[in-house]
Enzyme design. Structure first.
Site, short mmCIF file in Angstrom:
data_model
loop_
_atom_site.label_atom_id
_atom_site.label_comp_id
_atom_site.label_asym_id
_atom_site.label_seq_id
_atom_site.Cartn_x
_atom_site.Cartn_y
_atom_site.Cartn_z
N GLU A 101 0.82 -1.21 0.00
CA GLU A 101 0.00 0.00 0.00
C GLU A 101 0.86 1.26 0.00
OE1 GLU A 101 -3.08 0.38 -0.57
OE2 GLU A 101 -3.65 -1.73 -0.53
N TYR A 117 -6.62 6.59 3.92
CA TYR A 117 -6.80 5.51 2.96
C TYR A 117 -5.96 4.29 3.34
CZ TYR A 117 -5.85 2.44 -0.86
OH TYR A 117 -5.67 1.29 -1.59
N ASP A 165 -9.93 4.47 -3.09
CA ASP A 165 -8.82 5.01 -3.88
C ASP A 165 -9.40 5.59 -5.17
OD1 ASP A 165 -9.46 2.79 -5.39
OD2 ASP A 165 -7.42 2.01 -5.49
N CYS A 214 -14.19 -1.13 -14.98
CA CYS A 214 -14.68 0.25 -14.93
C CYS A 214 -13.51 1.21 -15.10
CB CYS A 214 -15.42 0.49 -13.62
SG CYS A 214 -16.49 1.95 -13.63
N CYS A 268 -18.67 -2.06 -19.83
CA CYS A 268 -19.92 -2.17 -19.07
C CYS A 268 -20.60 -3.52 -19.27
CB CYS A 268 -20.86 -1.04 -19.45
SG CYS A 268 -20.23 0.61 -19.03
N CYS A 318 -19.50 -6.00 -16.64
CA CYS A 318 -19.50 -5.54 -15.25
C CYS A 318 -20.57 -6.24 -14.43
CB CYS A 318 -19.72 -4.03 -15.21
SG CYS A 318 -19.73 -3.35 -13.54
N CYS A 340 -26.24 0.07 -12.34
CA CYS A 340 -25.38 1.24 -12.56
C CYS A 340 -26.17 2.36 -13.23
CB CYS A 340 -24.17 0.86 -13.41
SG CYS A 340 -23.08 2.26 -13.77
#
Length: 360
Positions: free
Chosen positions: A45, A128, A146, A198, A205, A208, A214
């Site tokens: 991270e 975060y 994020d 995405c 799409c 997804c 969505c």
């Protein structure tokens, strides 16, 4: 434990489509009882801040080979760690990395705090990063947001408010979907969705798992979101570095101040960096030649760095830095570019002076 229909569907997608990453314990391994190593989660991270997954992989593997646990990293020499970090940029992260490792060993018995609140007490760990480590390493139901997650939430809820103003709204919307079941897998699943499906341009799409609920897809505006406020133009700063090679092959270098840009890193004697060219007095008397100009972009400004190079005698002394053997890999990227340019000029002086490296 709270779980929405959307988070359950995303977890099913993640079980089949999770990215394979060197720091990740995948969904099948977690289901079999394997748990993430908090040290590896934390290290990844920190490395991933402002850096891409592709750029980080090799660094992560190298670090974990050299320092396989937090105690090993805490005991490492600063210069060695900074040298291994060179090229990842944002060097304050490397200094915080060492400070954090040493506090974990000294104050926590080598074990990372297992809550977001506890993690926030560590150097270099912000909101975060604390949420990500708590969720991924310790399965805490924290909301991890994020850039990928912001994009997913902006599209899923059709949020037209531009970033960065929309950050608080997108975080609240992400919290509404955060799963209390397998929260570590869920946090990684949302990030994977943004990274692989995405995507910023041409979102897939049709593939997804959230395509039906969505709102942006239904409105036909998915590719337009998230909207972003116009960025101010970056200023250009100017500076000079003086790169001297002694007859025995030693180079004149100096350590940059601990605080500030490239803090604590090895570099070349030179001027400050300002929008008006600063005075450029060389650090020693020599037959200096213009080697060219390095152009490098930092987060908040462009840099144009004039490179001066010279060969000097063994007995010469300098009022700054010192002469010594050089491993170019210990230099940050901009200083490494300057070294290559100076070396080329010293080896081929007839071609020096007009070289340009960097942004157009």
């Amino acid at each position: 434990m709270r779980v929405t229909a959307e988070s359950a569907e995303l977890l099913r997608w993640y079980d089949s489509h999770a990215r394979v990453l060197p720091w990740r314990v995948g969904p099948a391994e977690r289901a079999a009882g394997m748990r993430p190593d908090p040290y590896r989660v934390w290290l990844s991270e920190v490395m991933l801040q402002q850096t891409t997954v592709a750029a980080v992989k090799a660094y992560f593997l190298r670090f974990t080979e050299l320092w396989p646990n937090v105690a090993a990293l805490a005991g490492a020499e600063d210069d060695v760690v900074m040298g291994e970090w060179a090229g990842l940029g944002y060097y304050a992260r490397a200094r915080n990395l060492l400070a954090c490792a040493r506090i974990v060993v000294r104050n926590h018995g080598g074990r990372f705090p297992d809550t977001r609140e506890g993690l926030l007490t560590l150097p270099g760990v912000g909101d975060y990063t604390a949420a990500a480590i708590a969720a991924i390493a310790f399965d805490r139901p924290e909301t991890v947001v994020d850039g990928n997650v912001e994009r997913v939430m902006a599209r899923f809820h059709a949020v037209s408010t531009p970033l960065p103003k929309a950050k608080a709204e997108l975080t609240a919307l992400a919290a509404g979907l955060t799963s209390g079941v397998r929260p570590g897998d869920y946090a990684q699943a949302v990030m994977d969705l943004g990274a692989t499906i995405c995507t910023p341009r041409n979102p897939a799409c049709g593939l997804c798992p959230w395509r039906d609920p969505c709102r942006a897809r239904a409105l036909g505006i998915a590719a337009e979101l998230p909207r972003k406020a116009a960025k101010a133009a970056k200023p250009t700063r100017l500076g000079t570095v003086w790169i001297a090679r002694r007859a025995d092959g030693a180079w004149l270098t100096e350590r940059r101040p601990d605080k500030g840009l490239l803090g604590g890193m090895l570099g070349w004697p030179g001027t400050g960096w300002a929008e008006i060219a600063p005075d450029d007095t060389p650090p020693l008397q020599a037959k200096w030649q213009a080697a060219g100009e390095v152009r490098h972009t930092f987060t908040h400004f462009h840099l144009r760095l004039k490179v001066m190079a010279a060969e000097v005698d063994r007995e010469v002394e300098s009022g700054v830095g010192g002469f010594g053997r050089l491993n170019p890999g210990d230099l940050p990227t901009v200083m490494r570019k300057a070294h290559v340019m100076a070396l080329t000029a010293l080896e081929n002086p007839e071609n020096a002076g007009e070289n340009r490296v960097g942004f157009a």
